[in-house]
Design an enzyme around this catalytic site. Structure first.
Site: not given
Length: 288
Positions: A61, A111, A58, A218
């Site tokens: 992202k 997420s 993720s 993140k």
């Protein structure tokens, strides 16, 4: 004279051993790949398999968020498709309406995989066109060993990046004040237009709660990718970015990132970056 030379030689040998000992203090980590990056100088202070291809999970992202800031407005209406709602690990349901800026908050804090897909579909009409944008942006940033095939980071053999590339992408994103504010936020309320409701989401990045000076960025995890994290923190006016890829589990990604940040700040404090180091006992290099 000979005695003086011996003393000088002994002193130089001691100094070299001390420097090598200082560099050898890098923490041991389970992560398959990791880097510590100074975005101000574009120098990698530490690397472990920094150019090895890995699943970014993720952390993908980050790129989806970059494009959402650059290619859309926060007020664009996202109509959640069945495709987005059916993806693993999403809080979305088909037919919901939500402002893109609100959905971006949901994507980055918890997420949400469906949120990333819905944002990509809204910006480009379909995911193949959106991933074309992602790959073009990666090349523009200098992440030349990265290839995306989806907006959320679900495993795919053709979806990969490197610790070095993810550091460059994260550094680029953190130049955007709105992105920086978002990834440094512990909690946000997300409002849906249809149905009319508000949900509160907490950030999955534990560094924001446990590491002094943490600023983002993140999380990521899949079985294939292992524990991943793009983390950042500021200490004494200096910000560092750390990337951890394929750490042992969801806990070690945070503990290892914290150790690497501590190590990076210690290098900065001691001025070791003036003698570039790539990995313990080796040399660092400047990013392209």
């Amino acid at each position: 004279m000979k005695s003086s030379c011996k003393v000088l030689f002994s002193f130089l040998a001691f100094l070299l051993l001390s420097i090598e000992g200082a560099f050898a203090a890098a923490p041991e980590i389970t992560a398959d790949a990791a880097v510590i990056y100074d975005p101000a100088t574009k120098v990698f202070l530490y690397e472990k398999n920094g150019t090895k291809k890995e699943y970014p999970a993720s952390m993908t992202k980050i790129m989806t968020a970059i494009l959402s800031f650059e290619k859309a407005t926060p007020y664009d209406t996202v109509k959640v498709s069945r495709n987005a709602a059916d993806i693993e690990s999403t809080a979305l349901s088909g037919g919901e309406w939500i402002a893109l800026g609100q959905l971006r908050n949901q994507m980055m804090l918890i997420s949400d995989n469906g949120a990333a897909t819905a944002i990509g579909e809204t910006i480009s009409g379909n995911l193949p066109r959106f991933t074309d944008l992602m790959n073009a942006k990666a090349k523009e940033i200098g992440a030349t060993h990265t290839h995306f095939v989806n907006a959320n980071g679900m495993p795919d053999p053709d979806h990969y990046s490197t610790a070095e590339d993810m550091a460059k992408i994260a550094a680029y994103a953190m130049k955007n004040p709105k992105f920086r504010q978002l990834v440094g936020t512990r909690e946000k309320q997300v409002h849906y237009m249809r149905p009319n409701e508000t949900v509160t989401f907490g950030n999955t990045n534990e560094l924001l709660y446990s590491y002094p000076g943490a600023t983002g960025i993140k999380t990521g995890y899949t079985r294939a990718a292992g524990g991943c994290l793009a983390g950042s923190a500021i200490r004494d006016g200096k910000e560092l970015i750390v990337i951890v890829m394929h750490s042992q589990n969801t806990d070690t990604r945070f503990t290892e990132a914290a150790k690497l940040l501590d190590y990076g700040f210690s290098l900065e404090k001691e001025g070791a970056v003036k003698t570039p180091v790539k990995a313990p006992g080796k040399k660092v290099k400047k990013a392209a």
